[in-house]
Motif scaffolding. Sequence first.
Motif, PDB file in Angstrom:
ATOM      1  N   UNK A  95      65.262 -62.293  61.740  1.00 54.69           N
ATOM      2  CA  UNK A  95      64.940 -63.581  61.124  1.00 54.69           C
ATOM      3  C   UNK A  95      65.239 -64.762  62.041  1.00 54.69           C
ATOM      4  N   UNK A  96      66.203 -64.594  62.970  1.00 56.40           N
ATOM      5  CA  UNK A  96      66.516 -65.753  63.830  1.00 56.40           C
ATOM      6  C   UNK A  96      65.336 -66.102  64.748  1.00 56.40           C
ATOM      7  N   UNK A  97      64.422 -65.139  64.950  1.00 60.61           N
ATOM      8  CA  UNK A  97      63.242 -65.429  65.782  1.00 60.61           C
ATOM      9  C   UNK A  97      62.172 -66.202  65.000  1.00 60.61           C
ATOM     10  N   UNK A  98      62.433 -66.455  63.707  1.00 61.11           N
ATOM     11  CA  UNK A  98      61.498 -67.267  62.916  1.00 61.11           C
ATOM     12  C   UNK A  98      61.956 -68.722  62.835  1.00 61.11           C
ATOM     13  N   UNK A 142      63.665 -69.237  55.704  1.00 57.04           N
ATOM     14  CA  UNK A 142      63.821 -69.387  54.248  1.00 57.04           C
ATOM     15  C   UNK A 142      62.505 -69.058  53.547  1.00 57.04           C
ATOM     16  N   UNK A 143      61.389 -69.525  54.126  1.00 59.23           N
ATOM     17  CA  UNK A 143      60.081 -69.233  53.536  1.00 59.23           C
ATOM     18  C   UNK A 143      59.812 -67.726  53.583  1.00 59.23           C
ATOM     19  N   UNK A 144      60.150 -67.092  54.710  1.00 58.27           N
ATOM     20  CA  UNK A 144      59.962 -65.642  54.833  1.00 58.27           C
ATOM     21  C   UNK A 144      60.727 -64.919  53.730  1.00 58.27           C
ATOM     22  N   UNK A 145      61.980 -65.349  53.521  1.00 58.18           N
ATOM     23  CA  UNK A 145      62.823 -64.680  52.532  1.00 58.18           C
ATOM     24  C   UNK A 145      62.323 -64.913  51.105  1.00 58.18           C
ATOM     25  N   UNK A 146      61.553 -66.014  50.896  1.00 56.80           N
ATOM     26  CA  UNK A 146      61.084 -66.345  49.546  1.00 56.80           C
ATOM     27  C   UNK A 146      59.971 -65.410  49.071  1.00 56.80           C
ATOM     28  N   UNK A 147      59.444 -64.561  49.947  1.00 54.39           N
ATOM     29  CA  UNK A 147      58.388 -63.636  49.528  1.00 54.39           C
ATOM     30  C   UNK A 147      58.904 -62.652  48.484  1.00 54.39           C
ATOM     31  N   UNK A 148      57.991 -62.232  47.581  1.00 51.39           N
ATOM     32  CA  UNK A 148      58.396 -61.230  46.580  1.00 51.39           C
ATOM     33  C   UNK A 148      58.822 -59.952  47.277  1.00 51.39           C
ATOM     34  N   UNK A 149      58.116 -59.586  48.357  1.00 55.12           N
ATOM     35  CA  UNK A 149      58.617 -58.515  49.224  1.00 55.12           C
ATOM     36  C   UNK A 149      58.343 -58.881  50.669  1.00 55.12           C
ATOM     37  N   UNK A 150      59.070 -58.226  51.565  1.00 56.10           N
ATOM     38  CA  UNK A 150      59.020 -58.566  52.979  1.00 56.10           C
ATOM     39  C   UNK A 150      58.686 -57.327  53.814  1.00 56.10           C
ATOM     40  N   UNK A 151      58.018 -57.567  54.939  1.00 58.05           N
ATOM     41  CA  UNK A 151      57.540 -56.473  55.774  1.00 58.05           C
ATOM     42  C   UNK A 151      57.720 -56.827  57.247  1.00 58.05           C
ATOM     43  N   UNK A 152      57.958 -55.795  58.047  1.00 57.67           N
ATOM     44  CA  UNK A 152      58.032 -55.978  59.502  1.00 57.67           C
ATOM     45  C   UNK A 152      57.026 -55.025  60.160  1.00 57.67           C
ATOM     46  N   UNK A 153      56.202 -55.571  61.062  1.00 56.16           N
ATOM     47  CA  UNK A 153      55.307 -54.740  61.872  1.00 56.16           C
ATOM     48  C   UNK A 153      55.608 -55.064  63.329  1.00 56.16           C
ATOM     49  N   UNK A 154      56.069 -54.075  64.081  1.00 54.73           N
ATOM     50  CA  UNK A 154      56.588 -54.383  65.416  1.00 54.73           C
ATOM     51  C   UNK A 154      56.513 -53.153  66.319  1.00 54.73           C
ATOM     52  N   UNK A 155      56.676 -53.391  67.622  1.00 55.78           N
ATOM     53  CA  UNK A 155      56.738 -52.277  68.575  1.00 55.78           C
ATOM     54  C   UNK A 155      57.938 -52.397  69.515  1.00 55.78           C
TER      55      UNK A 155
END
Length: 334
Positions: free
Chosen positions: A100-103, A108-121
């Motif tokens: 989250x620190x890279x956002x 706070x907006x990211x955390x406000x989602x009903x659910x959260x997802x990460x897509x990364x490599x």
Amino acid sequence: MAMNSDRAIQARGNTLGEIAAAMQAAGSVLLFPHSSMDGDTLGSSVALCLALRKAGKEAFVVIDEEIPDMINFVDYGCCTRSLEMIAEPELCVCVDCGELHRLNDRGALFKSGKSRMCIDHHVSTMPAFEWNYIDPAASATAEIVYDIVTLLGTGFDRQISEAIYAGIVTDTGKFQYSNTTQKTHIITASLYEYGLVPSELSIKIYQSVSREKMMLEASIISTMELVAGGKVAVASMTQKMLKDSGAKPDDTDGVVERLRNVRGVEVAVLVRERRDGRIKVSLRSKQSVDVAAFSAARGGGGHVRAAGYTADSSLEEVKAGLIADLEALIAAGY
Ligand SMILES: [Mn+2]
């Protein structure tokens, strides 16, 4: 493609099918590229956004900084700097990062989602949200996005294929790095079917450099020192150099890769003074040194061949310290 089964073993988190289904189930989706945007984080976010809109979703890419010149064309009407575009997002996806620190202020907006997802490599990213898909075997997050868009069933178009290509071509160093695989080329080849013209994108991404960036690169490269018997190249940039050149902070992109081009160099390092006085260290290796581990030991992270960290002493102290550490590493045979 036969490679999919190998991918499933190496990838961490959910299956791609579960990821696509979670996206299908959401009415509204916000995509979050990491700060200090690059071609992969932006291209992957925009490609997903376009595909989700085609699937009838309300979707935006939420950014909090200016898009770097070389990937400016990838926006395609997806990016917004307003944090209120979707008040109660059903799904928030961080793309090409998992921390989250890279956002920055978008956390706070990211955390406000009903659910959260990460897509990364990124190899250092661990599953941290309700939905995760982390595949260190993918050359770019955009490769994963290609598979997700396929599963979403919306079909590709020219803009989606250009956004995916922008992610792949930049994260593979124009298909030169060891992360480039047969699958990377198969995906890229299939994008031609939707109107992709790589030579046109090369002009936009690589052959539209400002005079200021070129002059900044020249001044940084002129500071290059070869140490550890020529195996380590170190260069630096002060705020004064940045100011004198008239270039933008992100105009240092690509310089550390150029340092690595020197014959015999295994590790290239760029040490930059940031505006807030902190020191940003970027490392690239050619064949064998694990710069992700080197950076992780100093509070940073990244890929085996491309990583970095931030330090708090003076530029000269940071430089002297890391030269000593890298000389010891090289002397120990890595
Ligand atoms: Mn990436």
